[in-house]
Motif scaffolding. Structure first.
Motif, PDB file in Angstrom:
ATOM      1  N   ILE A 106      -9.759  -4.311  14.812  1.00 46.80           N
ATOM      2  CA  ILE A 106     -10.179  -3.612  13.601  1.00 46.80           C
ATOM      3  C   ILE A 106      -8.997  -2.911  12.938  1.00 46.80           C
ATOM      4  O   ILE A 106      -8.119  -2.347  13.608  1.00 46.80           O
ATOM      5  CB  ILE A 106     -11.307  -2.602  13.924  1.00 46.80           C
ATOM      6  CG1 ILE A 106     -11.984  -2.117  12.642  1.00 46.80           C
ATOM      7  CG2 ILE A 106     -10.779  -1.443  14.760  1.00 46.80           C
ATOM      8  CD1 ILE A 106     -13.279  -1.363  12.908  1.00 46.80           C
ATOM      9  N   GLY A 107      -8.947  -3.007  11.621  1.00 45.81           N
ATOM     10  CA  GLY A 107      -7.899  -2.345  10.872  1.00 45.81           C
ATOM     11  C   GLY A 107      -8.316  -0.953  10.435  1.00 45.81           C
ATOM     12  O   GLY A 107      -9.493  -0.679  10.213  1.00 45.81           O
ATOM     13  N   TYR A 108      -7.351  -0.065  10.318  1.00 50.15           N
ATOM     14  CA  TYR A 108      -7.616   1.286   9.846  1.00 50.15           C
ATOM     15  C   TYR A 108      -7.550   1.318   8.315  1.00 50.15           C
ATOM     16  O   TYR A 108      -6.929   0.461   7.691  1.00 50.15           O
ATOM     17  CB  TYR A 108      -6.614   2.258  10.452  1.00 50.15           C
ATOM     18  CG  TYR A 108      -6.873   2.594  11.903  1.00 50.15           C
ATOM     19  CD1 TYR A 108      -7.919   2.012  12.617  1.00 50.15           C
ATOM     20  CD2 TYR A 108      -6.051   3.489  12.577  1.00 50.15           C
ATOM     21  CE1 TYR A 108      -8.145   2.327  13.946  1.00 50.15           C
ATOM     22  CE2 TYR A 108      -6.267   3.813  13.907  1.00 50.15           C
ATOM     23  CZ  TYR A 108      -7.315   3.225  14.596  1.00 50.15           C
ATOM     24  OH  TYR A 108      -7.540   3.551  15.900  1.00 50.15           O
ATOM     25  N   PRO A 109      -8.184   2.311   7.691  1.00 46.81           N
ATOM     26  CA  PRO A 109      -8.342   2.269   6.233  1.00 46.81           C
ATOM     27  C   PRO A 109      -7.087   2.636   5.452  1.00 46.81           C
ATOM     28  O   PRO A 109      -6.244   3.421   5.896  1.00 46.81           O
ATOM     29  CB  PRO A 109      -9.448   3.284   5.979  1.00 46.81           C
ATOM     30  CG  PRO A 109      -9.323   4.259   7.106  1.00 46.81           C
ATOM     31  CD  PRO A 109      -8.909   3.436   8.298  1.00 46.81           C
ATOM     32  N   VAL A 110      -7.027   2.060   4.269  1.00 46.74           N
ATOM     33  CA  VAL A 110      -6.011   2.378   3.271  1.00 46.74           C
ATOM     34  C   VAL A 110      -6.746   2.768   1.999  1.00 46.74           C
ATOM     35  O   VAL A 110      -7.747   2.147   1.640  1.00 46.74           O
ATOM     36  CB  VAL A 110      -5.097   1.170   2.998  1.00 46.74           C
ATOM     37  CG1 VAL A 110      -4.158   1.455   1.827  1.00 46.74           C
ATOM     38  CG2 VAL A 110      -4.303   0.807   4.251  1.00 46.74           C
ATOM     39  N   ALA A 111      -6.271   3.802   1.323  1.00 45.63           N
ATOM     40  CA  ALA A 111      -6.842   4.211   0.036  1.00 45.63           C
ATOM     41  C   ALA A 111      -5.765   4.099  -1.028  1.00 45.63           C
ATOM     42  O   ALA A 111      -4.683   4.670  -0.893  1.00 45.63           O
ATOM     43  CB  ALA A 111      -7.380   5.636   0.096  1.00 45.63           C
ATOM     44  N   GLU A 112      -6.081   3.335  -2.074  1.00 47.90           N
ATOM     45  CA  GLU A 112      -5.197   3.209  -3.231  1.00 47.90           C
ATOM     46  C   GLU A 112      -5.703   4.174  -4.293  1.00 47.90           C
ATOM     47  O   GLU A 112      -6.770   3.974  -4.880  1.00 47.90           O
ATOM     48  CB  GLU A 112      -5.216   1.781  -3.748  1.00 47.90           C
ATOM     49  CG  GLU A 112      -4.754   0.751  -2.708  1.00 47.90           C
ATOM     50  CD  GLU A 112      -4.951  -0.680  -3.169  1.00 47.90           C
ATOM     51  OE1 GLU A 112      -4.499  -1.593  -2.452  1.00 47.90           O
ATOM     52  OE2 GLU A 112      -5.570  -0.891  -4.244  1.00 47.90           O
ATOM     53  N   CYS A 113      -4.957   5.230  -4.539  1.00 44.69           N
ATOM     54  CA  CYS A 113      -5.449   6.367  -5.324  1.00 44.69           C
ATOM     55  C   CYS A 113      -4.711   6.485  -6.655  1.00 44.69           C
ATOM     56  O   CYS A 113      -3.502   6.253  -6.730  1.00 44.69           O
ATOM     57  CB  CYS A 113      -5.270   7.664  -4.529  1.00 44.69           C
ATOM     58  SG  CYS A 113      -5.941   7.602  -2.860  1.00 44.69           S
ATOM     59  N   ARG A 114      -5.455   6.893  -7.685  1.00 45.83           N
ATOM     60  CA  ARG A 114      -4.884   7.094  -9.014  1.00 45.83           C
ATOM     61  C   ARG A 114      -5.051   8.550  -9.440  1.00 45.83           C
ATOM     62  O   ARG A 114      -5.889   9.279  -8.899  1.00 45.83           O
ATOM     63  CB  ARG A 114      -5.531   6.150 -10.019  1.00 45.83           C
ATOM     64  CG  ARG A 114      -5.259   4.677  -9.691  1.00 45.83           C
ATOM     65  CD  ARG A 114      -5.632   3.747 -10.826  1.00 45.83           C
ATOM     66  NE  ARG A 114      -5.323   2.364 -10.475  1.00 45.83           N
ATOM     67  CZ  ARG A 114      -4.130   1.795 -10.625  1.00 45.83           C
ATOM     68  NH1 ARG A 114      -3.126   2.513 -11.136  1.00 45.83           N
ATOM     69  NH2 ARG A 114      -3.925   0.539 -10.294  1.00 45.83           N
ATOM     70  N   ALA A 115      -4.275   8.938 -10.430  1.00 49.30           N
ATOM     71  CA  ALA A 115      -4.231  10.336 -10.854  1.00 49.30           C
ATOM     72  C   ALA A 115      -5.534  10.818 -11.458  1.00 49.30           C
ATOM     73  O   ALA A 115      -5.780  12.029 -11.526  1.00 49.30           O
ATOM     74  CB  ALA A 115      -3.085  10.544 -11.845  1.00 49.30           C
ATOM     75  N   ASP A 116      -6.405   9.894 -11.913  1.00 52.54           N
ATOM     76  CA  ASP A 116      -7.692  10.307 -12.485  1.00 52.54           C
ATOM     77  C   ASP A 116      -8.757  10.562 -11.427  1.00 52.54           C
ATOM     78  O   ASP A 116      -9.910  10.862 -11.754  1.00 52.54           O
ATOM     79  CB  ASP A 116      -8.189   9.261 -13.491  1.00 52.54           C
ATOM     80  CG  ASP A 116      -8.473   7.903 -12.850  1.00 52.54           C
ATOM     81  OD1 ASP A 116      -8.271   7.751 -11.618  1.00 52.54           O
ATOM     82  OD2 ASP A 116      -8.901   6.978 -13.579  1.00 52.54           O
ATOM     83  N   GLY A 117      -8.401  10.449 -10.159  1.00 51.06           N
ATOM     84  CA  GLY A 117      -9.333  10.723  -9.075  1.00 51.06           C
ATOM     85  C   GLY A 117     -10.060   9.501  -8.552  1.00 51.06           C
ATOM     86  O   GLY A 117     -10.744   9.594  -7.534  1.00 51.06           O
ATOM     87  N   THR A 118      -9.940   8.361  -9.194  1.00 51.68           N
ATOM     88  CA  THR A 118     -10.564   7.142  -8.692  1.00 51.68           C
ATOM     89  C   THR A 118      -9.709   6.554  -7.574  1.00 51.68           C
ATOM     90  O   THR A 118      -8.511   6.839  -7.467  1.00 51.68           O
ATOM     91  CB  THR A 118     -10.757   6.109  -9.806  1.00 51.68           C
ATOM     92  OG1 THR A 118      -9.468   5.732 -10.318  1.00 51.68           O
ATOM     93  CG2 THR A 118     -11.613   6.664 -10.925  1.00 51.68           C
ATOM     94  N   ALA A 119     -10.320   5.712  -6.745  1.00 53.66           N
ATOM     95  CA  ALA A 119      -9.586   5.121  -5.631  1.00 53.66           C
ATOM     96  C   ALA A 119     -10.264   3.833  -5.206  1.00 53.66           C
ATOM     97  O   ALA A 119     -11.446   3.597  -5.504  1.00 53.66           O
ATOM     98  CB  ALA A 119      -9.511   6.097  -4.454  1.00 53.66           C
ATOM     99  N   VAL A 120      -9.528   3.024  -4.483  1.00 58.47           N
ATOM    100  CA  VAL A 120     -10.064   1.824  -3.850  1.00 58.47           C
ATOM    101  C   VAL A 120      -9.814   1.955  -2.357  1.00 58.47           C
ATOM    102  O   VAL A 120      -8.679   2.209  -1.922  1.00 58.47           O
ATOM    103  CB  VAL A 120      -9.405   0.545  -4.395  1.00 58.47           C
ATOM    104  CG1 VAL A 120      -9.815  -0.669  -3.554  1.00 58.47           C
ATOM    105  CG2 VAL A 120      -9.779   0.325  -5.854  1.00 58.47           C
ATOM    106  N   VAL A 121     -10.867   1.811  -1.563  1.00 58.57           N
ATOM    107  CA  VAL A 121     -10.753   1.829  -0.104  1.00 58.57           C
ATOM    108  C   VAL A 121     -10.619   0.389   0.366  1.00 58.57           C
ATOM    109  O   VAL A 121     -11.415  -0.482  -0.026  1.00 58.57           O
ATOM    110  CB  VAL A 121     -11.970   2.504   0.545  1.00 58.57           C
ATOM    111  CG1 VAL A 121     -11.832   2.507   2.068  1.00 58.57           C
ATOM    112  CG2 VAL A 121     -12.128   3.926   0.022  1.00 58.57           C
ATOM    113  N   THR A 122      -9.634   0.138   1.225  1.00 61.97           N
ATOM    114  CA  THR A 122      -9.390  -1.217   1.692  1.00 61.97           C
ATOM    115  C   THR A 122      -8.784  -1.156   3.087  1.00 61.97           C
ATOM    116  O   THR A 122      -8.816  -0.107   3.750  1.00 61.97           O
ATOM    117  CB  THR A 122      -8.472  -1.967   0.693  1.00 61.97           C
ATOM    118  OG1 THR A 122      -8.326  -3.327   1.109  1.00 61.97           O
ATOM    119  CG2 THR A 122      -7.110  -1.312   0.574  1.00 61.97           C
TER     120      THR A 122
END
Length: 549
Positions: free
Chosen positions: A232-248
């Motif tokens: 199992i892989g551990y999570p990565v969050a791709e975050c932007r300055a507007d507060g939105t993010a993508v969890v991958t």
């Protein structure tokens, strides 16, 4: 502040004993800006305090050196900065360990920041502060309190990053605030940017438990299959300055990132979704929405925030006797009767503290004076513990202290095993016949277990068990909401829940969040149950039946 449009965060732990290899993979392949190690819980901070009391140079996460030895060089080489609360009860000692490791690896120029200030033992007002479990003043514990740690926020970590630290080690930093510190530093969010701070807390909360958001607790073979859990892989969050993010997660790693896994994690151990208290902001998750953008990629948006609370959560540990452990084995053709005899004998032993063990097993050397967890703060929750443990030999002997808690046999009959055949033995109410509460049996076409319509995850805070129930199909949400009421949930759990049950609704996520008070036999470090965290409560709730038209 650094000028970036996108910040990549990776969570390399999630517990103090988290698997190490996925963190090493993140350091090597993650192309991360920040690697986080969230390592503390109510019980682990208590363990750390015990270790520090026994050895002044100890008290930090026991795997800190092993973790960092595998990631420090690649992170420094790639410009990935590390934030962790693995300093636990002794951040200065942990900081010195990191410095020594960097020197041994030849990492010249690496800077280490240490965050202190969470140790507030000398500041406790024993008359003004009360234990949240009992409402009694801490003055009643005078002479027995050994530690008090306030939950700190993102501010000091962000400050250390601003001063050029490559590694920042703290003690009782609140779990999601590691991620928030990285985002505040990266995007220049202010201390009163409440909406953005709430969004940052959402990112931190989604990733703080490591592999749980990538399919860990979510997995239920045959019902909710998660591929390649062994890797199992551990999570990565791709975050932007507007507060939105993508969890991958990293390509090629095992696990699953989906709307369902993210929904379970977002509400995990959150009571009121519209008011999640943290040191930096009262986060509002009630309007969060998820969108599946591709395989193992989920976008999160809609989190908000309100001004930070005026108080901080404080974990207080104190001495309160011992926890005893005993084991019995039976053979023969009638084990149910044997088990009953064992329970009676164990109960007799608990009533006679210090009694020597008998070969016949009639009296066991159990002392029911358990460690008493207490949470103290002005108007907010807290948690933290310290306790001893002993074990006698099979036929008696002197108590021996151990650093980890034991569980006495007599409590095991209370465990929520979840299967219908166990309900009578557990003292729980039998499943209802006919229509569910609030339904007319004449209109019922079929009865279904909740596990066919939903998934669930249970968490714990002190003596509170919280259960996130996520309905799979929006068409079933109102039916489940009407039938799975707080009263019915309390009746369903029977003796397992002694206090009230609250329910919070997040309709756009299909969530009913149940908060069960006085439900964990005093909390994780006081409970004598074999499973003191109550993680199986979610599975037990899914055995409840509802009517479908």
């Amino acid at each position: 502040m650094i000028a970036k449009n996108l910040v990549r965060l990776g969570e390399g732990a999630g517990t103090s004993r988290a698997w190490l290899e996925p963190a090493y993979d993140l350091a090597e392949r993650g192309q991360l800006d920040f690697l986080l190690f969230e390592c503390l819980a109510e019980r682990t901070i208590a363990f750390a305090q015990l270790e520090r009391l026994a050895k002044p140079d100890a008290g930090y996460d026991p795997l800190l050196l092993t973790r960092l030895r595998g990631v420090l060089a690649p992170c420094y080489r790639q410009g990935t900065r590390i934030l962790t609360n693995a300093g636990a009860a002794n951040p200065p000692a942990a900081g010195r360990l990191v410095v020594d490791l960097a020197r041994s690896l030849g990492l010249r120029g690496l800077r280490v920041g240490v965050v202190t200030g969470d140790d507030v033992l000398a500041l406790l007002d024993l008359d003004a502060l009360v234990a949240s479990e009992t409402g009694r003043p801490l003055r009643e514990l005078e002479g027995r309190i050994v530690s008090a740690n306030a939950y700190l926020g993102a501010g000091p970590l962000a400050e250390a990053l601003g001063e050029g630290a490559h590694v920042v080690v703290g003690g009782r930093i609140a779990d999601p605030c590691l991620a928030l510190a990285a985002l505040r530093h990266s995007f220049g969010w202010g201390e009163s940017d409440w909406g953005l701070l709430g969004a940052g807390i959402a990112v931190g909360h989604l990733t703080e438990c490591g592999p749980q958001v990538t399919g860990g607790y979510f997995a239920d073979p045959g019902r909710r299959d998660v591929p390649d859990l062994a890797h199992i892989g551990y999570p990565v969050a791709e975050c932007r300055a507007d507060g939105t993010a993508v969890v991958t997660k990293l390509p090629g790693s095992g696990g699953l990132v989906s709307v369902a896994t993210c929904t379970e994690q977002l509400l995990y151990e959150v009571h009121d979704p519209s008011a999640y208290f943290t040191p930096d902001v009262i986060a509002d998750f009630s309007n969060v929405r998820f969108a599946q953008e591709g395989p193992d990629r989920v976008r999160v948006q809609g989190a908000g925030g309100l001004p930070a609370p005026a108080t901080l959560k404080v974990a207080v540990g104190y001495r309160d006797g011992y926890i005893g452990e005993a084991q019995l084995s039976y053979g023969g053709t009638g084990p149910p009767g044997g088990r009953g005899s064992g329970r009676a004998g164990a109960a007799d032993g608990c009533a006679l503290p210090g009694a020597a063990g008998r070969a016949a097993g009639r009296q066991l050397p159990l002392r029911r004076r358990s460690a008493a967890p207490r949470r103290a703060a002005r108007g907010t929750g807290a948690g933290g513990r310290a306790y001893g443990h002993f074990r006698r030999g099979r036929l008696g002997g002197q108590p021996q202290r151990r650093p980890d808690p034991g569980r006495s046999l007599w409590r095991r009959r209370h465990l929520p095993l979840g299967a219908r055949g166990h309900r009578h033995r557990l003292g729980l109410p039998a499943p209802r016949a006919g229509a569910a509460a609030g339904r007319d049996s004449g209109g019922v076409a079929m009865r279904r277990k909740l596990r066919d319509l939903a998934h669930a995850r249970a968490g714990d805070k002190g003596d509170i068990s919280s259960i996130v129930l996520v309905v799979d199909d929006p068409a079933h949400y109102d039916l489940v909401r009407q039938q799975v009421t707080p009263q019915r949930v309390k009746e369903w759990f029977g003796a397992l829940v002694k206090g009230e049950v609250q329910r919070y609704e997040v309709p756009q996520l299909g969530v009913l969040n149940f908060v069960c008070h006085r439900a964990l036999f005093g909390g994780v470090t006081r409970s004598l149950a074999v499973a003191p965290h109550g993680k199986s409560r979610g599975a037990l709730l899914l055995e409840m039946e509802v009517d479908l038209p």
